[in-house]
Design an enzyme around this catalytic site. Sequence first.
Site, PDB file in Angstrom:
ATOM      1  N   ARG A  14      11.883  -6.132   5.472  1.00 39.85           N
ATOM      2  CA  ARG A  14      11.730  -4.607   5.058  1.00 39.85           C
ATOM      3  C   ARG A  14      12.729  -3.849   5.779  1.00 39.85           C
ATOM      4  O   ARG A  14      12.766  -3.850   7.087  1.00 39.85           O
ATOM      5  CB  ARG A  14      10.518  -4.072   5.401  1.00 39.85           C
ATOM      6  N   ARG A  33      -9.562   0.363   8.775  1.00 38.58           N
ATOM      7  CA  ARG A  33      -9.193  -0.881   9.030  1.00 38.58           C
ATOM      8  C   ARG A  33     -10.369  -1.706   9.562  1.00 38.58           C
ATOM      9  O   ARG A  33     -10.062  -2.692  10.100  1.00 38.58           O
ATOM     10  CB  ARG A  33      -7.904  -0.746   9.989  1.00 38.58           C
ATOM     11  N   ARG A  91      -0.105  -8.379  13.487  1.00 38.95           N
ATOM     12  CA  ARG A  91      -0.794  -7.504  12.600  1.00 38.95           C
ATOM     13  C   ARG A  91      -1.599  -8.210  11.502  1.00 38.95           C
ATOM     14  O   ARG A  91      -2.551  -7.741  11.220  1.00 38.95           O
ATOM     15  CB  ARG A  91       0.276  -6.416  12.023  1.00 38.95           C
ATOM     16  N   ARG A 105      11.630  -1.396  10.950  1.00 34.86           N
ATOM     17  CA  ARG A 105      10.526  -0.782  11.718  1.00 34.86           C
ATOM     18  C   ARG A 105      10.326  -1.310  13.000  1.00 34.86           C
ATOM     19  O   ARG A 105      10.300  -2.562  12.938  1.00 34.86           O
ATOM     20  CB  ARG A 105       9.391  -0.662  10.906  1.00 34.86           C
ATOM     21  N   LYS A 141       0.833  -0.995   0.060  1.00 31.78           N
ATOM     22  CA  LYS A 141       0.083  -0.151  -0.165  1.00 31.78           C
ATOM     23  C   LYS A 141       0.974   1.317  -0.027  1.00 31.78           C
ATOM     24  O   LYS A 141       0.726   2.372  -0.772  1.00 31.78           O
ATOM     25  CB  LYS A 141      -0.870  -0.112   1.294  1.00 31.78           C
TER      26      LYS A 141
HETATM   27  P1  AMP Z   1       0.837   0.541   8.908  1.00 28.86           P
HETATM   28  O1  AMP Z   1       1.756   1.390   8.953  1.00 28.86           O
HETATM   29  O2  AMP Z   1      -0.224   1.032   8.175  1.00 28.86           O
HETATM   30  O3  AMP Z   1       1.097  -0.829   8.957  1.00 28.86           O
HETATM   31  O4  AMP Z   1       0.464   0.894  10.459  1.00 28.86           O
HETATM   32  C1  AMP Z   1       1.363   0.752  11.984  1.00 28.86           C
HETATM   33  C2  AMP Z   1       0.311   0.683  13.008  1.00 28.86           C
HETATM   34  O5  AMP Z   1      -0.292   1.815  13.101  1.00 28.86           O
HETATM   35  C3  AMP Z   1      -0.746  -0.463  12.929  1.00 28.86           C
HETATM   36  O6  AMP Z   1      -0.087  -1.852  13.239  1.00 28.86           O
HETATM   37  C4  AMP Z   1      -1.553  -0.037  13.807  1.00 28.86           C
HETATM   38  O7  AMP Z   1      -1.081   0.011  15.338  1.00 28.86           O
HETATM   39  C5  AMP Z   1      -1.768   1.464  13.728  1.00 28.86           C
HETATM   40  N1  AMP Z   1      -2.559   1.957  12.793  1.00 28.86           N
HETATM   41  C6  AMP Z   1      -2.288   2.531  11.440  1.00 28.86           C
HETATM   42  N2  AMP Z   1      -3.522   2.818  10.719  1.00 28.86           N
HETATM   43  C7  AMP Z   1      -4.611   2.319  11.742  1.00 28.86           C
HETATM   44  C8  AMP Z   1      -5.899   2.448  11.729  1.00 28.86           C
HETATM   45  N3  AMP Z   1      -6.766   2.981  10.641  1.00 28.86           N
HETATM   46  N4  AMP Z   1      -6.689   2.091  12.844  1.00 28.86           N
HETATM   47  C9  AMP Z   1      -5.856   1.520  13.968  1.00 28.86           C
HETATM   48  N5  AMP Z   1      -4.686   1.374  13.814  1.00 28.86           N
HETATM   49  C10 AMP Z   1      -3.966   2.175  12.946  1.00 28.86           C
END
Ligand code: AMP
Length: 217
Positions: free
Chosen positions: A127, A88, A172, A161, A13
């Site tokens: 990554r 999400r 996740r 990360r 994404k």
């Molecule tokens: P990402 O970079 O999109 O993988 O997001 C990293 C982390 O941020 C996720 O594992 C969640 O803990 C939090 N996060 C990101 N987007 C959301 C969302 N829309 N709702 C809830 N938590 C989020």
Amino acid sequence: MRAVLLGAPGSGKGTQGERLSQQYGIPQVSTGDLLRAAVAAGSELGKQAKAAMDAGELVSDQIVIGIIRERLTQPDAAKGYILDGFPRNFTQAQALDEMLAALERPLQAIILLDVNFEVLMRRLTGRRTCQACGAIYNIYFSPPEVDHRCDKCNSDQLVQRSDDNEETISNRLRVYEAQTAPLVDYYEAQGKLYKVDGEDDITKIAKNIGQILETVR
Ligand code: AMP
């Protein structure tokens, strides 16, 4: 263009969002990036989000919906945006639909990046991000030319990360299956879901997404 990139962690994404953002001249809005920035800045919001992020759980709906509401009303989002990592779950999807209905600017397309579990695991465990310039690598699929050194800015700060360790990754992916994957049916019922093979090469995926977006503009 108002589009959502939907897909598991590691489905691409972020990579595709960045390309689309450049191509269409509209912002890529990533709740993950916005939350990481809040954590790095040590803000109150960042402090509230950090524990959930470290555990691979979702941050509260109230926080992320608030972040999105504020971000989408910024002037640069008037022409459109690419949402990456939001919504999400159902609560977030419904809040977003309501927010956009009130503005009479509903979503136009939801692109599902389809990638199988084993590939996701390798993408996430491999990554690495350059701390200096943000460039993203993968030690299995797209390593830097010189080990541990960024091709773009030559820094030696290629880091994992903090939520890309095996335990958090598994969580996740579980959270994605349980809470986010059901949104596929939600958007399919709206006639706005488009599926793309997320295991193609990056350029081919971008081309396929571009073709879909041209049909809904
Ligand atoms: P990402 O970079 O999109 O993988 O997001 C990293 C982390 O941020 C996720 O594992 C969640 O803990 C939090 N996060 C990101 N987007 C959301 C969302 N829309 N709702 C809830 N938590 C989020």
